[in-house]
Design a protein around this motif. Structure first.
Motif, PDB file in Angstrom:
ATOM      1  N   THR A  62     -60.514  47.156  94.345  1.00  8.56           N
ATOM      2  CA  THR A  62     -59.404  47.700  95.123  1.00  8.56           C
ATOM      3  C   THR A  62     -58.606  46.631  95.844  1.00  8.56           C
ATOM      4  OG1 THR A  62     -60.968  48.098  96.936  1.00  8.56           O
ATOM      5  CG2 THR A  62     -60.514  49.943  95.454  1.00  8.56           C
ATOM      6  N   ALA A  63     -59.199  45.457  96.059  1.00  7.55           N
ATOM      7  CA  ALA A  63     -58.486  44.388  96.752  1.00  7.55           C
ATOM      8  C   ALA A  63     -57.472  43.702  95.850  1.00  7.55           C
ATOM      9  CB  ALA A  63     -59.479  43.361  97.293  1.00  7.55           C
ATOM     10  N   GLU A  64     -57.704  43.769  94.530  1.00  6.73           N
ATOM     11  CA  GLU A  64     -56.789  43.140  93.574  1.00  6.73           C
ATOM     12  C   GLU A  64     -56.524  44.137  92.454  1.00  6.73           C
ATOM     13  OE1 GLU A  64     -58.885  39.693  92.341  1.00  6.73           O
ATOM     14  OE2 GLU A  64     -58.432  38.550  94.144  1.00  6.73           O
ATOM     15  N   SER A  65     -55.914  45.274  92.829  1.00 11.12           N
ATOM     16  CA  SER A  65     -55.873  46.408  91.917  1.00 11.12           C
ATOM     17  C   SER A  65     -54.615  46.497  91.063  1.00 11.12           C
ATOM     18  CB  SER A  65     -56.014  47.713  92.706  1.00 11.12           C
ATOM     19  OG  SER A  65     -54.970  47.828  93.662  1.00 11.12           O
ATOM     20  N   ASP A  66     -53.535  45.859  91.444  1.00 18.33           N
ATOM     21  CA  ASP A  66     -52.279  46.021  90.721  1.00 18.33           C
ATOM     22  C   ASP A  66     -52.329  45.332  89.365  1.00 18.33           C
ATOM     23  OD1 ASP A  66     -51.193  47.482  92.775  1.00 18.33           O
ATOM     24  OD2 ASP A  66     -50.293  45.745  93.752  1.00 18.33           O
ATOM     25  N   MET A  67     -51.937  46.075  88.321  1.00 19.58           N
ATOM     26  CA  MET A  67     -51.901  45.556  86.960  1.00 19.58           C
ATOM     27  C   MET A  67     -50.587  45.975  86.306  1.00 19.58           C
ATOM     28  SD  MET A  67     -54.620  43.843  85.974  1.00 19.58           S
ATOM     29  CE  MET A  67     -55.648  43.210  87.291  1.00 19.58           C
ATOM     30  N   LEU A  68     -50.222  45.254  85.254  1.00 22.04           N
ATOM     31  CA  LEU A  68     -49.016  45.573  84.492  1.00 22.04           C
ATOM     32  C   LEU A  68     -49.373  45.758  83.027  1.00 22.04           C
ATOM     33  CD1 LEU A  68     -46.573  42.946  86.042  1.00 22.04           C
ATOM     34  CD2 LEU A  68     -46.446  45.426  86.353  1.00 22.04           C
ATOM     35  N   ALA A  69     -48.848  46.837  82.432  1.00 20.71           N
ATOM     36  CA  ALA A  69     -49.033  47.110  81.010  1.00 20.71           C
ATOM     37  C   ALA A  69     -47.740  46.777  80.275  1.00 20.71           C
ATOM     38  CB  ALA A  69     -49.401  48.569  80.790  1.00 20.71           C
ATOM     39  N   PHE A  70     -47.820  45.814  79.345  1.00 18.71           N
ATOM     40  CA  PHE A  70     -46.671  45.419  78.535  1.00 18.71           C
ATOM     41  C   PHE A  70     -46.846  45.992  77.131  1.00 18.71           C
ATOM     42  CE2 PHE A  70     -46.215  42.486  81.966  1.00 18.71           C
ATOM     43  CZ  PHE A  70     -44.873  42.112  81.995  1.00 18.71           C
ATOM     44  N   PRO A  71     -45.973  46.908  76.713  1.00 17.47           N
ATOM     45  CA  PRO A  71     -46.129  47.527  75.391  1.00 17.47           C
ATOM     46  C   PRO A  71     -45.858  46.550  74.268  1.00 17.47           C
ATOM     47  CG  PRO A  71     -44.048  48.194  76.378  1.00 17.47           C
ATOM     48  CD  PRO A  71     -44.796  47.432  77.438  1.00 17.47           C
ATOM     49  N   ASP A  72     -46.687  46.620  73.234  1.00 19.21           N
ATOM     50  CA  ASP A  72     -46.538  45.809  72.033  1.00 19.21           C
ATOM     51  C   ASP A  72     -45.700  46.625  71.045  1.00 19.21           C
ATOM     52  OD1 ASP A  72     -46.761  44.487  69.631  1.00 19.21           O
ATOM     53  OD2 ASP A  72     -48.919  44.146  69.771  1.00 19.21           O
ATOM     54  N   ALA A  73     -44.434  46.266  70.893  1.00 19.85           N
ATOM     55  CA  ALA A  73     -43.505  47.064  70.078  1.00 19.85           C
ATOM     56  C   ALA A  73     -43.933  47.147  68.623  1.00 19.85           C
ATOM     57  CB  ALA A  73     -42.099  46.479  70.182  1.00 19.85           C
ATOM     58  N   SER A  74     -44.695  46.167  68.143  1.00 19.58           N
ATOM     59  CA  SER A  74     -45.122  46.185  66.739  1.00 19.58           C
ATOM     60  C   SER A  74     -46.120  47.302  66.455  1.00 19.58           C
ATOM     61  CB  SER A  74     -45.727  44.843  66.351  1.00 19.58           C
ATOM     62  OG  SER A  74     -46.968  44.633  67.017  1.00 19.58           O
TER      63      SER A  74
END
Length: 445
Positions: A62-74
């Motif tokens: 919870t202290a380092e919870s932020d994530m990013l999802a980058f879609p793979d267009a292929s």
């Protein structure tokens, strides 16, 4: 914007796509997903879409919870089991930190690194899995749909229509299928995917499991990838066929002058030796549940012995001999993995083990051809030098925890998480299992 990304945006408009699901897996290989409005896609390609990583097994606290999802267009595909109007599509995602760095808990990242290392060594890794599963009447029990057996195609095989619809859905998503048939157990089935590069195949296996479950639900039944759901029937495996091709598209495993008569090159033999050497250490990845070891200790063709052969299906590694003189058909079959594993991590550790065998030029031990290993006493197995895989989750944890290769391949984040999470699972199991059941299992071991 890349050509793949432009294609996605155009297709979304042309095909009336109103929801795009972003797919990724947790460390255990469970599919995770959230839906994105098509208006957000261009932003998602450039900046990613944020989510709370603390809610995903093996991601962040919870202290380092932020994530990013980058879609793979292929990986864009429209889901064929959803309506054509207001259609739904999916893309697999790569996970990054808010600083834009690849996240060390992303299973796709681990496999991509192994695949890149193999390419740097001059090869392309090809993988072809045989994935088995069961159909049950519902998710509350194990009432089977039929009493068919291997290759049955009569009224006994009530899953024919289910398999047909599943194969059609997979092919509609660009995933070619080689075989589909009834397996040995009642209501047990298998669909074999045509071999592909390891990275694409891991995505395909995740899609495969989703499609099998979705089509089963449409037919009002339940599909299970549990390794050993029925105690008196065969378990479900995921036999993985492996090969290496060089950059001129020649099979590096093929040698028609092989003195053993198996058409295997020295590269293939070193690769096999690496698999045999490190299989006990990566068993926690390929067989990650308590139930996995009930399959491995189930006898008959359970691949519990660290050995190899051509025709002997009790061995861990087998050399398929259907077309022995054809270069393209030359491959190695690894038999211990089960369909409940994380395919990204499983392919990564198998390939890394094989490549380590090549790097060290490990010698291939004697074949166990013609020997029914499951019928031999422990003393005879020791005399023959045949080791067993770890036969409990607890033993697998111990070997995995001390493995330097697993630490290097998976990274500290995933390695330590698996040790911690699986140790807790094993302790909870030992608390709940009855002394009678534990004694009976130890007799088998």
């Amino acid at each position: 914007m890349t050509p793949d990304q432009e294609y996605v945006l155009k297709t979304v408009k042309a095909r009336d796509v109103h929801f795009v699901r972003f797919w990724f897996t947790d460390v255990m290989g469970n599919m995770k997903s959230f839906a994105v409005n098509p208006n957000e896609l261009e932003h998602a390609f450039e900046e990613g879409m944020g989510f709370d990583g603390s809610c995903i097994n093996g991601f962040s606290d919870t202290a380092e919870s932020d994530m990013l999802a980058f879609p793979d267009a292929s990986t864009f595909q429209i889901l064929p089991w959803r309506p054509d109007s207001n259609a739904v599509a999916r893309m697999f995602c790569n996970i990054r930190t808010p600083e834009g760095e690849p996240f060390e808990g992303d299973s796709r990242l681990i496999l991509s690194r192994v695949v890149q290392g193999i390419r740097d060594a001059g090869y392309e890794a090809n993988v072809g899995p045989e994935v088995e599963y069961f159909y049950f009447h519902d998710s509350k029990g194990t009432e089977v749909l039929d009493r068919g057996g291997y290759f049955d195609l009569t009224e006994l095989d009530s899953g024919s229509d289910l398999r047909r619809d599943t194969v059609l859905a997979l092919e509609n998503m660009g995933i070619p299928v080689e075989y589909s048939h009834h397996e040995s157990g009642p209501s047990q089935h298998e669909i074999d995917l045509r071999y592909s590069d390891a990275f694409s195949m891991a995505d395909a296996v995740m899609t495969y499991k989703m499609v099998v479950k979705e089509i089963a639900a449409l037919h009002g039944v339940y599909a299970s990838f549990m390794p050993k759901p029925l105690s008196d029937c065969p378990g479900s495996g995921m036999h993985v066929h492996l090969s290496l091709f060089d950059h001129e598209d020649h099979n590096a495993f093929f040698d028609p002058a092989d003195p053993l008569g198996h058409h295997l090159s020295s590269t293939a033999k070193h690769f096999m030796a690496g698999l045999l050497r490190y299989a006990p250490e990566f068993c926690l990845v390929t067989n990650q549940y308590v139930n996995s070891y009930k399959r491995l200790t189930g006898g008959k063709e359970a691949p519990a012995y660290v050995s190899w052969a051509r025709s002997n299906r009790s061995t861990l590694v087998r050399i398929p001999g259907y077309r022995p003189s054809e270069e393209m058909a030359c491959r190695i079959e690894m038999r211990n993995a089960d369909p409940a594993c994380n395919p990204y991590l499983s392919f990564a550790v198998m390939l890394a083990a094989g490549m380590e065998g090549i790097r060290q030029e490990l010698p291939l031990p004697e074949s166990s051809e013609g020997v029914n290993l499951s019928s031999l006493e422990p003393a005879k197995l020791r005399e023959l030098g045949v080791q067993k895989l770890p036969l409990t989750l607890g033993s697998a944890i111990e070997l995995f925890a001390e493995s330097e290769l697993m630490k290097n391949v998976l990274g500290e984040h995933i390695h330590d998480y698996l040790v911690d999470a699986k140790s807790r699972e094993w302790r909870e199991y030992l608390k709940q299992v009855s002394p009678w059941e534990l004694d009976r299992w130890l007799e088998v071991l």
